[in-house]
Scaffold this active site. Structure first.
Site, PDB file in Angstrom:
ATOM      1  N   HIS A 191       7.297   0.615  -4.638  1.00  0.00           N
ATOM      2  CA  HIS A 191       7.051  -0.425  -3.627  1.00  0.00           C
ATOM      3  C   HIS A 191       8.376  -0.976  -3.127  1.00  0.00           C
ATOM      4  CE1 HIS A 191       5.131  -3.621  -1.428  1.00  0.00           C
ATOM      5  NE2 HIS A 191       5.879  -4.501  -2.062  1.00  0.00           N
TER       6      HIS A 191
ATOM      7  N   CYS B  19       4.160   1.502   2.260  1.00  0.00           N
ATOM      8  CA  CYS B  19       5.144   0.417   2.192  1.00  0.00           C
ATOM      9  C   CYS B  19       6.574   0.901   2.450  1.00  0.00           C
ATOM     10  CB  CYS B  19       5.052  -0.310   0.858  1.00  0.00           C
ATOM     11  SG  CYS B  19       5.516   0.678  -0.564  1.00  0.00           S
TER      12      CYS B  19
ATOM     13  N   ASP C 207       0.857  -1.187   0.000  1.00  0.00           N
ATOM     14  CA  ASP C 207       0.000   0.000   0.000  1.00  0.00           C
ATOM     15  C   ASP C 207       0.891   1.234   0.000  1.00  0.00           C
ATOM     16  OD1 ASP C 207       1.002   0.109   2.552  1.00  0.00           O
ATOM     17  OD2 ASP C 207      -0.865  -0.425   3.551  1.00  0.00           O
TER      18      ASP C 207
END
Length: 411
Positions: free
Chosen positions: A377, A170, A167
């Site tokens: 990410h 992260c 999300d």
């Protein structure tokens, strides 16, 4: 005698004729009844004969009775399906294995189910083989897939992998996990006893706190809730440093990273530290003091010319509608006084394959390792334990210390 026998025969013949005629009459009536019954079936409004009515009524009762029996049987079988299957299973295995062995197998199955449930709830996964993950997730033959796989291969000898929930938190989550799982000492700023007063001080000087948003609705004021977040961060960091065994730290991380309110409070505490550091650095810039290089990039953006716009347009939305950009990763590392070393897989074969945040880092700061495929990410690389055997399967011997004789062992 002849007349008597003849009359007896005649009477017997007459009785047979009467019986025959009576049977044919009943047959014809039965045929008529069947015709009427068929007509009644065609015409729903007309009543059928008494015999067909009684027959259908009897059949209906019988059908209802059979249905009840069937339903009761199916209900009883549904009430105990597992019991039956378990009994059948035990009856099969009891012939070959002892009761203790069977009970141990059942307990192992239950523990594996509990572990699977805990795994799905955790926001940071258990350790897995990095090379296996790479081959599973990047199977294609595109240029990017080949490049990412090559990047994974370059570090697979040194690291395994923990996957982090993908999300907008992260980057913060991966950094916090490494802080709690690896820190051996507290940073200087965490020794400040007035850390819980920082939100109130900022609220008085800079009116930022009123615009703060939390993933959970706080029961207190926003200032008080941020004070609670900072206190919780200090408590967990101190707890992590006190642990000597890796298992103890992992157990604490399992308690924290479950996607519950405590985890998000710690993440919001990191955001507050970033905002406080940004305010201090911007003030130093205006005074002409020396500041890290990333500060000029941070406040050179049209959307973050000052701490106010930086918070309103960027930091406030981290975790909700956006993540951290590279220059903000520098701010994060500087705020925590941790050197964040990131392996950027899509930059394989370039000088940017391994990047430090901040890039003009302090060598005395502890190093945190992160991994990214796209600068959005982040996952956690886990150093592999050194093997006790070499590539040929032979045990590795420690070199003799000075003053001791060297002993050669042939294997």
């Amino acid at each position: 005698m002849n007349k008597t026998a003849k009359s007896a025969c005649d009477s017997e013949r007459q009785s047979k004729k009467v019986k025959t005629s009576h049977g044919s009459t009943q047959g014809s009536q039965g045929q008529k009844a069947n015709v009427k019954g068929q007509a009644a079936g065609k015409d729903a409004g007309s009543p059928g004969p008494e015999r067909s009515t009684e027959s259908s009524h009897t059949m209906q009762k019988r059908a209802q009775k059979e249905a009840k029996v069937t339903l009761s049987d199916s209900h009883s079988s549904q009430q105990h399906p597992m019991k039956t299957s378990t009994e059948d299973e035990k009856s099969d295995v009891d012939l070959y294995r002892g009761e203790e062995e069977i009970q141990k197998e059942l307990q192992d199955k239950q523990q594996s189910k509990s572990a699977a449930v805990g795994e799905t709830q955790s926001s940071v996964s258990a350790v897995e083989d990095l090379q296996t993950y790479s081959e599973r997730e990047w199977k294609g033959n595109t240029t990017k897939s080949q490049l990412i796989r090559k990047g994974y291969e370059a570090i697979a000898i040194e690291f395994d992998l923990r996957r982090v929930r993908g999300d907008n938190y992260c980057a913060l989550r991966a950094t916090l996990f490494q802080v709690l799982s690896q820190s051996k000492q507290l940073p200087a700023w965490l020794h400040d006893s007035d850390i819980s007063k920082w939100p109130e001080e900022m609220h008085s000087d800079q009116d930022f706190i009123k615009e703060w948003q939390f993933p959970f609705e706080p029961s207190k004021s926003k200032v008080q809730h941020l004070e609670q977040c900072l206190e919780q961060l200090k408590k967990r960091w101190q707890e992590a440093v006190q642990y000597e065994k890796l298992e103890e730290r992992e157990h604490m991380c399992q308690q924290v990273f479950r996607g519950l309110e405590e985890e998000y409070e710690l993440l919001e505490a990191l955001k507050f530290l970033m905002l406080r550091t940004a305010v201090q650095l911007h003030s130093d810039m205006e005074k002409g003091s020396d500041v890290p290089e990333f500060c000029w990039l941070l406040f050179a953006r049209d959307s973050s010319k000052c701490p106010k716009t930086f918070f309103t347009n960027h930091l406030r939305h981290v975790g909700f509608s956006g993540g951290l950009e590279q220059v903000e990763m520098c701010l994060l590392g500087y705020s925590l006084q941790q050197m964040i070393r990131v392996v950027r897989l899509y930059k394989c074969d370039t000088e940017e394959f391994i990047t430090y945040y901040p890039n003009d880092h302090n060598k005395d700061w502890p190093t945190l390792f992160l991994l990214t495929e796209d600068d959005r990410h982040y996952n956690v690389p886990v150093p592999k334990k050194p093997s006790k055997f070499d590539a040929h399967g032979r045990p590795k011997w420690n070199p003799p210390s000075e003053g001791q004789s060297s002993i050669t062992t042939r294997l």
